[in-house]
Design a protein around this motif. Structure first.
Motif, PDB file in Angstrom:
ATOM      1  N   TYR B  25      67.192  45.961  40.603  1.00 38.17           N
ATOM      2  CA  TYR B  25      66.700  45.271  39.407  1.00 38.17           C
ATOM      3  C   TYR B  25      65.204  44.992  39.533  1.00 38.17           C
ATOM      4  O   TYR B  25      64.445  45.176  38.582  1.00 38.17           O
ATOM      5  CB  TYR B  25      67.460  43.960  39.197  1.00 38.17           C
ATOM      6  N   THR B 503      70.547  40.764  34.553  1.00 39.69           N
ATOM      7  CA  THR B 503      70.903  41.468  33.318  1.00 39.69           C
ATOM      8  C   THR B 503      70.292  40.748  32.130  1.00 39.69           C
ATOM      9  O   THR B 503      69.787  41.381  31.194  1.00 39.69           O
ATOM     10  CB  THR B 503      72.439  41.569  33.181  1.00 39.69           C
ATOM     11  N   THR B 504      70.302  39.402  32.172  1.00 40.85           N
ATOM     12  CA  THR B 504      69.679  38.625  31.094  1.00 40.85           C
ATOM     13  C   THR B 504      68.188  38.936  31.014  1.00 40.85           C
ATOM     14  O   THR B 504      67.639  39.143  29.922  1.00 40.85           O
ATOM     15  CB  THR B 504      69.887  37.110  31.349  1.00 40.85           C
ATOM     16  N   LEU B 506      66.679  41.624  32.022  1.00 35.92           N
ATOM     17  CA  LEU B 506      66.497  43.001  31.560  1.00 35.92           C
ATOM     18  C   LEU B 506      66.672  43.092  30.039  1.00 35.92           C
ATOM     19  O   LEU B 506      65.879  43.745  29.354  1.00 35.92           O
ATOM     20  CB  LEU B 506      67.488  43.928  32.274  1.00 35.92           C
ATOM     21  N   ILE B 507      67.703  42.409  29.545  1.00 36.89           N
ATOM     22  CA  ILE B 507      67.928  42.414  28.084  1.00 36.89           C
ATOM     23  C   ILE B 507      66.733  41.759  27.385  1.00 36.89           C
ATOM     24  O   ILE B 507      66.241  42.261  26.367  1.00 36.89           O
ATOM     25  CB  ILE B 507      69.258  41.691  27.731  1.00 36.89           C
ATOM     26  N   GLU B 509      63.673  41.633  28.449  1.00 37.37           N
ATOM     27  CA  GLU B 509      62.527  42.558  28.494  1.00 37.37           C
ATOM     28  C   GLU B 509      62.672  43.638  27.418  1.00 37.37           C
ATOM     29  O   GLU B 509      61.723  43.915  26.680  1.00 37.37           O
ATOM     30  CB  GLU B 509      62.439  43.223  29.875  1.00 37.37           C
ATOM     31  N   ILE B 510      63.845  44.224  27.335  1.00 36.68           N
ATOM     32  CA  ILE B 510      64.028  45.330  26.384  1.00 36.68           C
ATOM     33  C   ILE B 510      63.838  44.816  24.954  1.00 36.68           C
ATOM     34  O   ILE B 510      63.180  45.459  24.135  1.00 36.68           O
ATOM     35  CB  ILE B 510      65.413  45.992  26.579  1.00 36.68           C
ATOM     36  N   MET B 511      64.398  43.620  24.679  1.00 30.47           N
ATOM     37  CA  MET B 511      64.273  43.076  23.314  1.00 30.47           C
ATOM     38  C   MET B 511      62.821  42.744  22.959  1.00 30.47           C
ATOM     39  O   MET B 511      62.333  43.107  21.886  1.00 30.47           O
ATOM     40  CB  MET B 511      65.143  41.824  23.171  1.00 30.47           C
ATOM     41  N   ARG B 514      60.785  45.990  22.734  1.00 29.26           N
ATOM     42  CA  ARG B 514      61.150  46.744  21.530  1.00 29.26           C
ATOM     43  C   ARG B 514      60.463  46.124  20.303  1.00 29.26           C
ATOM     44  O   ARG B 514      59.912  46.817  19.459  1.00 29.26           O
ATOM     45  CB  ARG B 514      62.675  46.686  21.383  1.00 29.26           C
TER      46      ARG B 514
END
Lengths: 71, 539
Positions: B25, B503-504, B506-507, B509-511, B514
């Motif tokens: 991660y 995971t939180t 990562l989500i 970051e992606i959100m 984006r």
């Protein structure tokens, strides 16, 4: 504080920078929350330093014992 | 704490899983920071030299994405240090200041980097001169890579321990030469290979996001020019990564022959060994006994010997040779190494007993054996202590890493690397021909190359780390001896806590990423003179 002072200028630089943040506010919130979870929760309750309470000599004796004995 | 063998193995497995998960991660965030910093610095340099506001706007857009990635990823590596103290306390003590010194330098550098140069990068657009801002951007990029240097030096030392002696009295390794640790050939190769492959990943990211803008018909000029910069940058460093990867192969052949044999699924050593481009691996028993380890082999004759030893006829040891030994080639069997390792551990135990009984004569006797300066110590080191870690192994087969995982990961890494070189070349050709926007299928390929770059990057670490199992420190300390004797239940709990936390992140970051990509760059000011921005003015 004198306005021409270099430390005052540095202070103003950071102060104005933080004040004018937009996306940065969200990112700082993420950073602070993450650091809180890591240091105030995980470090404190889940990650004790196994040898942390021992003196250097005790630590050496402990590891020597670990390295020379089967579990 | 008393643990049964089953409990102990459970602690070892869960601690390894936790460390691997945390490192994976953490490494999702690091390579983009390393590479995007330089791409942003190059773009800002173009702005500085051309004074074209377009480049300032472009720089600020990519800098914003750099900031998102940096903020989400920062400090995720600290958890690895928590794990050293809790799960790997024997290891942490055993490595002594060798691991501590580079990590401390990294920590200090990271602090200064993050609190000064990055602040100037983000807060300084309206405050400082163009030149000062540009310097801060470059120093941020250089500082991030230098920060990585110390971590990679520490990692390289675990793969190839040099520049130290083992102190029996403290049960620690002590650094005897900082420069030998820093400039070990393994460390240098690892550093350059890791950072240049990270630069390539960042280039794939910029090209992929630019492709998205072209697919959407937005910001075409910014997308094309960003693509141009990133493709040239990516191509240069992809070629350097290939060269340093080749250098790593040479180092591995000499220092970690089992890893090389696992990477190639080479069970039977041979002269003029071929390089297997790809094959489907057979089940383990068949791999060990049959001439070829895989079905449908596509091979390049003599290439493995050539790449490993710069000699097409050189002998490359196979897994079976390394386990069973090969006297003709001067290879000891693992059985023999286990015996010798146990002698070294026995001497350590004798020292401990003597210390407890205050038997100074025996203590002196053992200390002399571990003294690298005495002739007795040199012989003991050469014959016994260098196999110290083998003494903890229960069976010779334990030295064989997970061959299919290492074998396929290696091919994913190399295959993706070759694809990216061709991809950058083709993209540059399309840009030159002004046909990039008409090849929509290729834009989709570029966009979907972003996750491939991350997979390749992680695959590289799997080769490096799974390939050296069972060692935490090559030949000196296997994972079974490095782990703390703690309750496996607590490791299981923290494993899943980390899964949730990372995971939180990562989500998030992606959100955020984006959303920022969708927003796009800030609108261009029509009259820069109206802005109270010092960086818009000439010095």
């Amino acid at each position: 504080m004198v306005q021409g002072n270099v430390f005052y200028k540095i202070y103003c630089f950071y102060r104005d920078g933080f004040r004018s943040m937009t996306l940065g506010r969200t990112l700082w919130a993420v950073i602070l929350l993450k650091l809180f979870i890591m240091f105030a929760v995980l470090r404190l309750f889940f990650f004790p330093d196994v040898l942390g309470d021992l003196t250097p000599e005790e630590r050496s004796d402990y590891v020597l014992e670990q390295l020379t004995s089967k579990p | 704490m008393m643990l049964s063998t089953a409990d102990w193995m459970s602690v070892v497995d869960w601690s390894r899983a936790q460390f691997a998960m945390t490192a994976i991660y953490h490494w999702l965030f690091v390579p983009l920071t390393l590479g995007l910093g330089f791409i942003v610095a190059i773009m800002e340099t173009i702005y500085y030299t051309t004074k074209d506001e377009f480049w300032k706007r472009t720089t600020k857009f990519w800098m914003k994405l750099f900031g998102v990635n940096f903020a989400i990823g920062v400090a995720t590596g600290i958890i690895l240090e928590f794990e050293f103290g809790t799960n790997w306390s024997n290891y942490s003590h055993f490595v002594g200041d060798i691991f501590g010194a580079p990590l401390a330098i990294e920590g200090i550098m990271a602090f200064f980097l993050e609190s000064t140069f990055i602040a100037v990068m983000f807060f300084g657009w309206n405050k400082v001169s163009k030149g000062f801002h540009l310097t801060a951007t470059w120093l941020t990029a250089v500082g991030a890579s230098l920060s990585a240097l110390w971590i990679l030096v520490a990692n390289a030392w675990m793969q190839y321990p040099v520049g130290m002696t083992f102190n029996v009295e403290t049960a620690r390794n002590e650094m005897t030469s900082f420069w030998e640790v820093l400039f070990s050939p393994v460390a240098m190769n690892k550093f350059f290979h890791t950072v240049t492959s990270s630069y390539m990943l960042a280039a794939v990211f910029v090209v992929g996001i630019s492709a998205w803008f072209l697919l959407k018909g937005r910001e075409q000029l910014m997308a094309r020019r960003s693509m141009m910069v990133a493709s040239i940058f990516g191509l240069v460093f992809a070629l350097v990564a290939a060269a340093t990867g080749d250098g790593s192969g040479v180092q591995i052949a000499r220092t970690q022959p089992m890893k090389l044999a696992a990477m190639e699924a080479l069970y039977h050593g041979q002269k003029g060994a071929p390089l297997t481009v790809i094959s489907v691996l057979k089940p383990e028993k068949e791999r060990m006994t049959q001439e070829k380890a895989g079905w449908m082999n596509i091979e390049i004759p003599r290439m493995l010997s050539l790449m490993s030893y710069r000699d097409g006829d050189a002998y490359v040891a196979g897994i079976n040779d390394l386990v069973e030994g090969n006297p003709e080639r001067g290879l000891l069997s693992v059985e023999e190494k286990i015996e010798r390792g146990r002698v070294a551990i026995g001497e350590l135990a004798r020292y401990r007993q003597a210390k407890q009984g205050n038997d100074r004569e025996v203590m002196r006797e053992v200390l002399a054996k571990f003294d690298p300066k005495s002739s007795e110590g040199k012989t003991f080191h050469k014959e016994y202590f260098r196999y110290f870690g083998y003494g903890y192994l229960s069976s010779p087969e334990e030295v064989i890493p997970n061959v299919p995982l290492v074998y396929y990961s290696f091919r994913v890494m190399v295959g993706a690397g070759v694809f990216f070189i061709l991809s950058f070349l083709f993209t540059l050709w399309l840009l030159k021909k002004q046909q990039i926007e008409t090849r929509r299928w290729w834009l989709w390929v570029l966009l979907w190359s972003i996750p491939l770059a991350y997979v390749a990057s992680q695959a590289g670490w799997i080769v490096a780390e799974v390939g050296r199992q069972p060692w935490t420190i090559q030949d000196l300390l296997p994972t079974v001896a490095a782990v703390s004797r703690i309750d496996s239940a607590s490791v299981v709990v923290t494993f899943f806590l980390f899964v949730v936390l990372f995971t939180t992140l990562l989500i998030a970051e992606i959100m955020i990423m984006r959303r920022q990509v969708k927003i796009g760059p800030e609108p261009l000011l029509s009259d820069p003179e109206q802005s109270n921005d010092k960086t818009n003015r000439d010095e």
